[in-house]
Motif scaffolding. Structure first.
Motif, PDB file in Angstrom:
ATOM      1  N   ARG A   1      -6.768   6.959  -6.721  1.00  0.00           N
ATOM      2  CA  ARG A   1      -5.708   7.652  -6.071  1.00  0.00           C
ATOM      3  C   ARG A   1      -4.574   7.801  -6.874  1.00  0.00           C
ATOM      4  NH1 ARG A   1      -5.402   4.728  -0.276  1.00  0.00           N
ATOM      5  NH2 ARG A   1      -4.541   2.901  -1.284  1.00  0.00           N
TER       6      ARG A   1
ATOM      7  N   ASP B   1      -1.905   8.855  10.548  1.00  0.00           N
ATOM      8  CA  ASP B   1      -2.520   7.986   9.532  1.00  0.00           C
ATOM      9  C   ASP B   1      -3.981   7.235  10.138  1.00  0.00           C
ATOM     10  OD1 ASP B   1      -2.744   6.902   6.869  1.00  0.00           O
ATOM     11  OD2 ASP B   1      -2.693   4.969   7.938  1.00  0.00           O
TER      12      ASP B   1
ATOM     13  N   HIS C   1      -1.812   0.071  11.955  1.00  0.00           N
ATOM     14  CA  HIS C   1      -1.439  -1.310  11.229  1.00  0.00           C
ATOM     15  C   HIS C   1       0.046  -1.243  11.082  1.00  0.00           C
ATOM     16  CE1 HIS C   1      -3.356   1.342   8.143  1.00  0.00           C
ATOM     17  NE2 HIS C   1      -2.173   1.103   7.771  1.00  0.00           N
TER      18      HIS C   1
ATOM     19  N   ARG D   1      -0.912  10.404  -7.675  1.00  0.00           N
ATOM     20  CA  ARG D   1       0.352  10.027  -7.619  1.00  0.00           C
ATOM     21  C   ARG D   1       1.184   9.731  -8.809  1.00  0.00           C
ATOM     22  NH1 ARG D   1      -1.715   4.831  -3.487  1.00  0.00           N
ATOM     23  NH2 ARG D   1      -2.622   6.065  -2.023  1.00  0.00           N
TER      24      ARG D   1
ATOM     25  N   HIS E   1      -2.757  12.374  -1.355  1.00  0.00           N
ATOM     26  CA  HIS E   1      -2.321  11.115  -2.389  1.00  0.00           C
ATOM     27  C   HIS E   1      -3.414  10.125  -2.278  1.00  0.00           C
ATOM     28  CE1 HIS E   1      -1.994  10.346   1.924  1.00  0.00           C
ATOM     29  NE2 HIS E   1      -1.850   9.113   1.608  1.00  0.00           N
ATOM     30  N   ASP E   2      -4.653  10.262  -1.725  1.00  0.00           N
ATOM     31  CA  ASP E   2      -5.647   9.390  -1.560  1.00  0.00           C
ATOM     32  C   ASP E   2      -6.884   9.721  -2.397  1.00  0.00           C
ATOM     33  OD1 ASP E   2      -4.303   7.612   0.126  1.00  0.00           O
ATOM     34  OD2 ASP E   2      -5.375   8.537   1.893  1.00  0.00           O
TER      35      ASP E   2
ATOM     36  N   TYR F   1       2.299   2.557   3.216  1.00  0.00           N
ATOM     37  CA  TYR F   1       1.567   2.607   4.385  1.00  0.00           C
ATOM     38  C   TYR F   1       1.473   1.203   4.980  1.00  0.00           C
ATOM     39  CZ  TYR F   1       0.378   7.325   3.543  1.00  0.00           C
ATOM     40  OH  TYR F   1       0.525   8.891   3.707  1.00  0.00           O
TER      41      TYR F   1
ATOM     42  N   ASP G   1       1.035  -1.074  -0.195  1.00  0.00           N
ATOM     43  CA  ASP G   1      -0.103   0.034   0.046  1.00  0.00           C
ATOM     44  C   ASP G   1       0.848   1.009   0.211  1.00  0.00           C
ATOM     45  OD1 ASP G   1      -2.120   1.530   0.161  1.00  0.00           O
ATOM     46  OD2 ASP G   1      -2.335   1.447   2.167  1.00  0.00           O
TER      47      ASP G   1
ATOM     48  N   GLU H   1      -5.545  12.102  10.336  1.00  0.00           N
ATOM     49  CA  GLU H   1      -6.475  11.865   9.345  1.00  0.00           C
ATOM     50  C   GLU H   1      -7.431  11.216  10.166  1.00  0.00           C
ATOM     51  OE1 GLU H   1      -6.764   8.961   5.196  1.00  0.00           O
ATOM     52  OE2 GLU H   1      -6.067   8.215   7.143  1.00  0.00           O
TER      53      GLU H   1
ATOM     54  N   PHE I   1      -7.479  -2.632   6.411  1.00  0.00           N
ATOM     55  CA  PHE I   1      -7.200  -2.381   5.172  1.00  0.00           C
ATOM     56  C   PHE I   1      -6.656  -3.664   4.282  1.00  0.00           C
ATOM     57  CE2 PHE I   1      -6.843   1.414   7.579  1.00  0.00           C
ATOM     58  CZ  PHE I   1      -7.439   2.550   6.858  1.00  0.00           C
TER      59      PHE I   1
ATOM     60  N   ARG J   1       1.980  13.611  10.708  1.00  0.00           N
ATOM     61  CA  ARG J   1       0.696  13.393  10.223  1.00  0.00           C
ATOM     62  C   ARG J   1       0.326  12.118  10.566  1.00  0.00           C
ATOM     63  NH1 ARG J   1      -1.632   9.189   6.491  1.00  0.00           N
ATOM     64  NH2 ARG J   1      -3.381  10.464   5.572  1.00  0.00           N
TER      65      ARG J   1
ATOM     66  N   PHE K   1     -10.241  -2.050   1.620  1.00  0.00           N
ATOM     67  CA  PHE K   1      -9.951  -2.203   0.347  1.00  0.00           C
ATOM     68  C   PHE K   1     -10.683  -3.335  -0.365  1.00  0.00           C
ATOM     69  CE2 PHE K   1      -5.427  -0.403   1.641  1.00  0.00           C
ATOM     70  CZ  PHE K   1      -5.806   0.858   1.232  1.00  0.00           C
TER      71      PHE K   1
HETATM   72  C1  GLC Z   1      -4.766   6.272   4.983  1.00  0.00           C
HETATM   73  C2  GLC Z   1      -3.609   6.824   3.998  1.00  0.00           C
HETATM   74  C3  GLC Z   1      -3.756   5.775   2.630  1.00  0.00           C
HETATM   75  C4  GLC Z   1      -3.657   4.293   3.196  1.00  0.00           C
HETATM   76  C5  GLC Z   1      -4.359   4.138   4.520  1.00  0.00           C
HETATM   77  C6  GLC Z   1      -3.958   2.833   5.100  1.00  0.00           C
HETATM   78  O1  GLC Z   1      -6.033   6.617   4.533  1.00  0.00           O
HETATM   79  O2  GLC Z   1      -3.693   7.939   3.551  1.00  0.00           O
HETATM   80  O3  GLC Z   1      -2.976   6.111   1.783  1.00  0.00           O
HETATM   81  O4  GLC Z   1      -4.036   3.435   2.291  1.00  0.00           O
HETATM   82  O5  GLC Z   1      -4.706   4.993   5.310  1.00  0.00           O
HETATM   83  O6  GLC Z   1      -2.793   3.183   5.776  1.00  0.00           O
END
Ligand code: GLC
Ligand code: CA
Length: 567
Positions: A414, A199, A103, A418, A328-329, A63, A60, A256, A163, A197, A144
């Motif tokens: 996304r 996540d 995670h 990118r 980026h998302d 991430y 990912d 976030e 995820f 930041r 996902f």
């Molecule tokens: C957040 C990130 C994203 C990622 C997800 C899982 O939403 O911005 O890019 O896929 O977390 O870590």
């Protein structure tokens, strides 16, 4: 309100893989970032947020972290990271890293140890839960797609992953895990990071009974968001984390957060909140479909404006949000929010002005400052992003044709944000001498930094001007602490607000016309003796507008034109 060092700063998000490649392997890297610090400084950026640069298998895109103390080889070395810190400090800039602690990667040592001994100490770093009747413990769908539970080989247990299955969720109920995470956070802060930041942080709190919910899709599953929305107690975890880490360093944190409970805003981002600030995603989630990209709603200008205004008003007396048009998302803001007739430089400059001067901390995403756009692909095989592939399948399952499903990817993928940064019109936009890891948006020959640097009227020049205005000594106070007061809300396509400091006569009007036709706004009667001043015009009409105001007490804005006036 107690003043904090970050209140008047402008931030910029770097997606390292796609920013600048220094060694020709097609992957952006730390050395590439260092080489562009002067560019960022000139733009007016104070804070740089780096999307994850830790060691990762990149399932990912970073991430999924396999070692929190290492820099991914692809990006460079710890020495280069230290050099980056040094070089930013020299320029009076700050660096944030991405903190991904809901995670980790299934390649992380903890998870490997957990799998090797499913009843041992490390299994308790994760959620290893016994299945029910030979099935997963609950019916959660991961973000996902597919079940959020994956069997633990050789056992009757499953592990939770909200995820991808390569991103097992960490068990925040385990004090040992918390301690390990805090140690890691402090280690980075000791190095000189300004903050993080953070996540996907709302997900750290689980209902450990893992109740199933009413299925909400044909797969018989229910989104795992449901559990997040129902469970209480995330605040305890967030407060504990803050007390043990950020607070001790006066660090800046931007979270976030989706799906927060409505009445928790103050607890999250108030004066003594869990975080310094959090992103305002109200515009991004506005048109979200119930099931996926394929059932999103079209954007309506008024709804877009009103939801941003509502979010601004909600923060009054509480704190600041972090304002974005993209990240980026998300797809590119210019492609998403501007009406078709406005998808040009005029529209992009207009959105630059109206978003950057809102109350809160502006976060500019790489390429936004030159107006980069969504990127069309001819086949799903040209996409890399894990969620795009899932959403494409989801659309097909719902009965869309391949063309339709691809069209949704063009709108929402996304990967739109990118594609590599477009520095010039050389091969690969000057991003790499090799083959870019993700194909360039072919429009780099038209949209690139070098070309825009030469032009006063470019999108890039507009960002520079509006950031400089925001930070100008005379107006900094108003743009930072001034109230947000909407105006002309009865006009169909006007996006206008004042930034005003109570008790002073400084009143700044930001007004934009997102319509196809021109529109006239009448100004309130000025106080006698005051001289109004046009601080910025996206069309370079400063003088003309000044004259107009003096004569008519009104301003006519053309299609996609913004103006900033000191009243
Ligand atoms: C957040 C990130 C994203 C990622 C997800 C899982 O939403 O911005 O890019 O896929 O977390 O870590
Ligand atoms: Ca490289």
């Amino acid at each position: 309100m107690q003043r904090k060092w970050w209140h008047d700063k402008v931030a910029y998000q770097i997606y390292p893989k796609s920013f600048m490649d220094s060694n020709g392997d097609g992957i952006g890297d730390l050395r590439g970032i260092i080489s562009k610090l002067d560019y960022l400084q000139e733009l007016g950026v104070d804070i740089i947020w780096l999307s994850p640069i830790y060691q990762s298998p990149f399932v990912d895109q970073g991430y999924d972290i396999s070692d929190y103390y290492k820099i991914a080889e692809e990006f460079g070395s710890m020495e280069e990271f230290d050099e980056l810190l040094e070089e930013t400090k020299r320029r009076g800039m700050y660096v944030l890293m991405d903190l991904v602690v809901n995670h980790c990667s299934d390649q992380h040592e903890w998870f490997r140890k957990a799998l090797a001994d499913p009843d041992g100490e490390y299994a308790d770093y994760f959620y290893f839960v016994k299945g029910k009747d030979g099935k997963a413990p609950s019916n959660y769908r991961s973000y996902f797609g597919g079940s959020a539970w994956e069997p633990v080989p050789g056992t009757d247990m499953y592990y939770l992953h909200m995820f991808a299955k390569e991103q097992p969720d960490l068990n925040w109920e385990n004090p040992k895990l918390r301690k390990e995470i805090y140690r890691m956070i402090n280690w980075w802060l000791e190095k000189g990071l300004a903050g993080f930041r953070i996540d996907a942080i709302i997900n750290v709190k689980k209902d450990t009974a893992f109740p199933s919910f009413e299925p909400d899709g044909p797969d018989g599953l229910a989104t795992c968001v449901k559990m997040v929305e129902e469970v209480d107690g995330v605040g305890e975890i967030l407060e504990d984390m803050k007390k043990n880490t950020f607070e001790k360093y006066d660090a800046f944190t931007v979270a976030e957060v989706f799906n927060m409970k409505e009445d928790e805003l103050r607890e999250f981002v108030g004066e003594n909140g869990h975080f310094s600030t959090m992103f305002d995603f109200s515009a991004q989630t506005l048109t979200e479909g119930e099931h996926g990209w394929y059932d999103s709603r079209p954007l309506v200008f008024r709804e877009w404006r009103d939801i941003i205004f509502a979010s601004q008003k909600e923060m009054e007396g509480i704190g600041f949000k972090a304002n974005i048009i993209e990240n980026h998302d998300e797809p590119r803001g210019a492609s998403r929010f501007l009406p078709e007739y406005a998808q040009n430089e005029e529209g992009k400059k207009t959105i630059a002005v109206t978003s950057t001067l809102l109350r809160g901390i502006p976060f500019i995403y790489q390429g936004q400052e030159i107006g980069m756009e969504n990127c069309r692909r001819n086949s799903i095989s040209e996409y890399n992003d894990i969620s795009t592939i899932d959403q494409y399948q989801e659309a097909l399952r719902a009965g869309c044709t391949e063309e339709e499903a691809l069209e949704y990817c063009y709108k929402y993928s996304r990967d739109n944000a990118r594609t590599p940064m477009q520095w010039n019109d050389d091969v690969n936009g000057g991003f790499t001498k090799g083959r870019p890891w993700l194909a360039m948006n072919p429009d780099y020959t038209r949209i690139n930094v070098e070309e825009q640097e030469k032009r006063e009227d470019s999108v890039l020049s507009c960002y520079k001007k509006v950031i400089a205005l925001r930070k100008a000594p005379e107006y900094r106070e108003a743009f930072t602490y001034g109230r947000f007061l909407p105006d002309y809300e009865d006009h169909d396509y006007i996006f206008a607000y004042h930034r005003k400091i109570e008790g002073t006569d400084q009143d700044i009007l930001i007004a934009a016309n997102y319509g196809k036709e021109s529109d006239t706004i009448t100004l309130q009667e000025g106080t006698e003796g005051t001289v109004r001043k046009v601080l910025l015009s996206t069309s370079g009409r400063e003088e003309e507008i000044s004259g107009e105001m003096a004569g008519e007490n009104a301003v006519t804005l053309g299609s996609c034109e913004a103006v900033v006036i000191l009243l």
